[in-house]
Scaffold this motif. Structure first.
Motif, mmCIF file in Angstrom:
data_model
loop_
_atom_site.group_PDB
_atom_site.id
_atom_site.type_symbol
_atom_site.label_atom_id
_atom_site.label_comp_id
_atom_site.label_asym_id
_atom_site.label_seq_id
_atom_site.Cartn_x
_atom_site.Cartn_y
_atom_site.Cartn_z
ATOM 1 N N HIS A 1 29.107 75.232 3.812
ATOM 2 C CA HIS A 1 27.863 74.596 4.235
ATOM 3 C C HIS A 1 26.634 75.260 3.611
ATOM 4 O O HIS A 1 25.592 74.618 3.455
ATOM 5 C CB HIS A 1 27.776 74.676 5.769
ATOM 6 C CG HIS A 1 26.617 73.972 6.376
ATOM 7 N ND1 HIS A 1 26.525 72.595 6.466
ATOM 8 C CD2 HIS A 1 25.467 74.457 6.943
ATOM 9 C CE1 HIS A 1 25.394 72.257 7.067
ATOM 10 N NE2 HIS A 1 24.735 73.370 7.364
ATOM 11 N N ASN A 2 26.730 76.533 3.252
ATOM 12 C CA ASN A 2 25.567 77.314 2.822
ATOM 13 C C ASN A 2 25.495 77.538 1.318
ATOM 14 O O ASN A 2 24.861 78.480 0.846
ATOM 15 C CB ASN A 2 25.548 78.667 3.540
ATOM 16 C CG ASN A 2 26.816 79.478 3.292
ATOM 17 O OD1 ASN A 2 27.761 79.007 2.656
ATOM 18 N ND2 ASN A 2 26.847 80.706 3.808
ATOM 19 N N ARG A 3 26.126 76.690 0.548
ATOM 20 C CA ARG A 3 26.065 76.816 -0.908
ATOM 21 C C ARG A 3 25.114 75.780 -1.496
ATOM 22 O O ARG A 3 24.845 74.739 -0.899
ATOM 23 C CB ARG A 3 27.447 76.617 -1.536
ATOM 24 C CG ARG A 3 28.514 77.590 -1.095
ATOM 25 C CD ARG A 3 28.268 78.993 -1.599
ATOM 26 N NE ARG A 3 29.359 79.876 -1.204
ATOM 27 C CZ ARG A 3 30.389 80.179 -1.986
ATOM 28 N NH1 ARG A 3 30.472 79.676 -3.205
ATOM 29 N NH2 ARG A 3 31.342 80.976 -1.551
ATOM 30 N N THR A 4 24.604 76.097 -2.682
ATOM 31 C CA THR A 4 23.908 75.129 -3.526
ATOM 32 C C THR A 4 24.536 75.240 -4.907
ATOM 33 O O THR A 4 25.357 76.143 -5.158
ATOM 34 C CB THR A 4 22.399 75.433 -3.618
ATOM 35 O OG1 THR A 4 22.221 76.696 -4.290
ATOM 36 C CG2 THR A 4 21.752 75.493 -2.242
ATOM 37 N N ILE A 5 24.173 74.360 -5.816
ATOM 38 C CA ILE A 5 24.718 74.457 -7.173
ATOM 39 C C ILE A 5 24.438 75.826 -7.764
ATOM 40 O O ILE A 5 25.278 76.419 -8.446
ATOM 41 C CB ILE A 5 24.149 73.333 -8.062
ATOM 42 C CG1 ILE A 5 24.827 71.996 -7.712
ATOM 43 C CG2 ILE A 5 24.349 73.641 -9.547
ATOM 44 C CD1 ILE A 5 24.349 70.814 -8.524
ATOM 45 N N ALA A 6 23.241 76.368 -7.496
ATOM 46 C CA ALA A 6 22.899 77.695 -8.013
ATOM 47 C C ALA A 6 23.793 78.777 -7.443
ATOM 48 O O ALA A 6 24.017 79.810 -8.087
ATOM 49 C CB ALA A 6 21.437 78.009 -7.698
ATOM 50 N N GLN A 7 24.320 78.580 -6.248
ATOM 51 C CA GLN A 7 25.141 79.584 -5.583
ATOM 52 C C GLN A 7 26.638 79.337 -5.743
ATOM 53 O O GLN A 7 27.448 80.085 -5.204
ATOM 54 C CB GLN A 7 24.783 79.640 -4.099
ATOM 55 C CG GLN A 7 23.364 80.075 -3.823
ATOM 56 C CD GLN A 7 22.994 79.873 -2.369
ATOM 57 O OE1 GLN A 7 22.560 78.810 -1.963
ATOM 58 N NE2 GLN A 7 23.170 80.917 -1.574
ATOM 59 N N MET A 8 26.997 78.280 -6.473
ATOM 60 C CA MET A 8 28.393 77.985 -6.719
ATOM 61 C C MET A 8 28.841 78.604 -8.034
ATOM 62 O O MET A 8 28.030 78.849 -8.930
ATOM 63 C CB MET A 8 28.595 76.459 -6.753
ATOM 64 C CG MET A 8 28.432 75.785 -5.404
ATOM 65 S SD MET A 8 28.164 73.984 -5.482
ATOM 66 C CE MET A 8 29.603 73.435 -6.383
ATOM 67 N N ASP A 9 30.138 78.877 -8.147
ATOM 68 C CA ASP A 9 30.690 79.298 -9.434
ATOM 69 C C ASP A 9 30.674 78.115 -10.391
ATOM 70 O O ASP A 9 30.719 76.953 -9.968
ATOM 71 C CB ASP A 9 32.133 79.791 -9.256
ATOM 72 C CG ASP A 9 32.215 81.069 -8.429
ATOM 73 O OD1 ASP A 9 31.224 81.830 -8.423
ATOM 74 O OD2 ASP A 9 33.261 81.275 -7.782
ATOM 75 N N THR A 10 30.669 78.413 -11.676
ATOM 76 C CA THR A 10 30.696 77.331 -12.668
ATOM 77 C C THR A 10 31.938 76.463 -12.488
ATOM 78 O O THR A 10 31.886 75.245 -12.667
ATOM 79 C CB THR A 10 30.647 77.905 -14.094
ATOM 80 O OG1 THR A 10 29.449 78.674 -14.252
ATOM 81 C CG2 THR A 10 30.659 76.792 -15.133
ATOM 82 N N ALA A 11 33.054 77.072 -12.098
ATOM 83 C CA ALA A 11 34.285 76.305 -11.867
ATOM 84 C C ALA A 11 34.099 75.301 -10.739
ATOM 85 O O ALA A 11 34.653 74.192 -10.775
ATOM 86 C CB ALA A 11 35.442 77.245 -11.556
ATOM 87 N N ASP A 12 33.312 75.680 -9.725
ATOM 88 C CA ASP A 12 33.040 74.757 -8.618
ATOM 89 C C ASP A 12 32.151 73.599 -9.079
ATOM 90 O O ASP A 12 32.341 72.451 -8.668
ATOM 91 C CB ASP A 12 32.360 75.494 -7.465
ATOM 92 C CG ASP A 12 33.271 76.521 -6.805
ATOM 93 O OD1 ASP A 12 34.485 76.273 -6.752
ATOM 94 O OD2 ASP A 12 32.765 77.565 -6.362
#
Length: 371
Positions: free
Chosen positions: A118-129
Motif C-alpha cells: 500500500h505504501n509504494r510508489t513507482i519511485a519506491q519500487m524496484d525496476t523489476a516491479d
C-alpha cells in the motif's frame, strides 16, 4: 520605433510552439522573481502502512462492489467497479440542432494495481516491479481488442497524489478502452502524420537515418545538442522537459533510437529500459522538493485499429509518455491554469531549461524523503 534588443530566452517574454498539438505556450521567465502570497498546499510526505485493511485495492480486501481482491503478489488488474464507460450498443439520438450533437460510445475501464504494498510508489519500487507494470500495459493493449471488438483506442494513465485527484494512495493506474480516439491523442496522431507527409520525399533526407518521424527527429535534436533539456537517458529511451512544456516540471519520455508505435511493439530489453526510465523520472521528481511528487502520467500510442480498419492511417504514430506535475516553486506551491491561460493560451514562468536543470540536479536513485 524603439531599437530592438537581443533576445534573451531567460529574460525576454516569448512564445514556444508545440508541434504535437499545433498550439503555443507563452513563456514569461522574468515572472519567476515575483513574490508568492497565493494558496499553499500541504507537503505530501505520506506515512502509510504496507497493508491497509480499509483499502479497496490491497490484496485480499473486499472492494466496494462486494468482490474480493486475490492475494496478489505482483501487478494485478481488474475491471473498474465505477467505470466511466461500459460496453453498450445503443442507437445514436437524433440531434435537434446542428450545434447540439451527441455520440454514444462504448468501452471498459480497468484498474491496474502496481504493487501489493500500500505504501509504494513507482519511485519506491524496484525496476523489476515497474517492469511488471509495463508488462500489464502490454498485456491489456494486446488482449482488450480481442474481447472488445468496438475498441479503437486504449488510454493508459496514472494519477498520483491527492493534488491530482487521486482518491486512493495505493499505487495504481488505469486503462480505459474506448470506441473512439480521444481528442488529445487524436491531435498528436494527426500532427505526427502531417509531419511525416510534409517531410517525406522519394528518399530519406541525407541528415536522417530513418523516415520522417516527428518525435524521433525531436529526440535526435535534443540528444545531438547541448542536452540542456534532457533529464534521463538510457539505451532505448530519453526523458526531456519539452521545449514547449506547459507545466513547470513537465517531462516527455520517448524512444531515443527507433520507431516504436505502441507498447505492443516493445522488445523485452525495451520494456526493461522503459521501466528503468519511468522509475528514474519518478525518483528525480521526488527529490526536487523532498516530497512525494504528484503528477498525471499517460501514454500516447498507436490506436488499436484505425477508422475503417485502415492499418496505415496511423503508421507514423510514436509511443510517448507525458508527465504533468502541478508543483511550481516548492512542495507546497502549485501551478494553476487560470485567467489568461483559460481564456487566451497556456503560460509559464520557469523556462523548460530552468526546470530541466532542477530535475538534472536531483537524485535519480531513491526518494530522500522516504529513507
Amino acid at each position: 520605433m524603439a531599437t530592438a534588443t537581443a533576445f534573451n530566452p531567460t529574460e525576454s517574454p516569448h512564445r514556444r510552439y508545440n508541434p504535437l498539438s499545433d498550439s503555443w505556450v507563452l513563456v514569461s521567465p522574468h515572472r519567476t522573481k515575483r513574490p508568492w502570497q497565493g494558496q499553499v498546499e500541504a507537503a505530501s510526505k505520506p506515512e502509510l502502512p504496507a497493508y491497509d485493511s480499509q483499502c479497496y485495492l490491497c490484496p485480499g480486501n473486499m472492494r466496494s462492489n462486494g468482490a474480493s481482491n486475490p492475494q496478489y503478489t505482483s501487478t494485478h488488474h481488474f475491471v473498474n467497479d465505477f467505470s466511466a464507460v461500459y460496453p453498450q450498443a445503443v442507437d445514436s439520438p437524433r440531434d435537434p440542432h446542428p450545434l447540439i450533437k451527441t455520440a454514444p460510445i462504448s468501452g471498459k475501464c480497468y484498474v491496474v494495481c502496481f504493487h501489493p504494498d500500500h505504501n509504494r510508489t513507482i519511485a519506491q519500487m524496484d525496476t523489476a516491479d515497474v517492469l511488471s507494470v509495463v508488462d500489464a500495459w502490454c498485456h491489456l493493449y494486446s488482449s482488450i481488442p480481442r474481447d472488445e471488438p468496438s475498441v479503437k483506442y486504449i488510454q493508459i494513465f496514472e494519477n498520483k497524489g491527492s493534488a491530482m485527484g487521486c482518491s486512493n494512495p495505493h499505487p495504481h493506474g488505469q486503462v480505459w478502452s474506448v470506441s473512439y480516439i480521444p481528442e488529445e491523442p487524436a491531435k498528436a496522431l494527426a500532427m505526427q502524420a502531417r509531419y511525416a507527409r510534409e517531410n517525406s520525399s522519394t528518399s530519406t533526407p541525407s541528415h536522417l537515418t530513418h523516415a520522417p518521424n516527428l518525435l524521433l527527429d525531436y529526440a535526435h535534436f535534443e540528444l545531438g545538442g547541448k542536452r540542456e533539456r534532457v533529464v534521463a537517458l538510457n539505451e532505448d529511451f530519453v526523458a526531456v522537459v519539452p521545449y514547449w512544456a506547459v507545466w513547470p516540471f513537465e517531462t516527455l519520455v520517448m524512444p531515443a533510437k527507433k520507431h516504436i508505435p505502441s507498447v505492443a511493439h516493445l522488445t523485452w530489453l525495451e520494456k526493461q529500459s522503459l521501466a528503468g526510465i519511468l522509475r528514474e523520472v519518478a525518483c528525480r521528481y521526488d527529490n526536487i522538493f523532498d516530497c512525494s511528487f504528484p503528477y498525471s502520467m499517460g501514454l500516447v500510442q498507436q490506436p488499436v485499429r484505425a477508422e475503417g480498419d485502415d492499418t496505415q492511417a496511423f503508421a507514423h504514430a510514436q509511443l510517448h509518455i507525458h508527465f504533468y506535475p502541478p508543483l511550481l516553486r516548492s512542495a507546497t506551491v502549485r501551478k494553476f491554469l487560470v485567467g489568461f491561460e483559460l481564456l487566451g493560451e497556456p503560460q509559464r514562468d520557469l523556462t523548460a531549461e530552468g526546470a530541466a536543470k532542477r530535475i538534472q540536479d536531483s537524485d535519480p536513485t531513491f526518494p530522500r524523503w522516504a529513507q
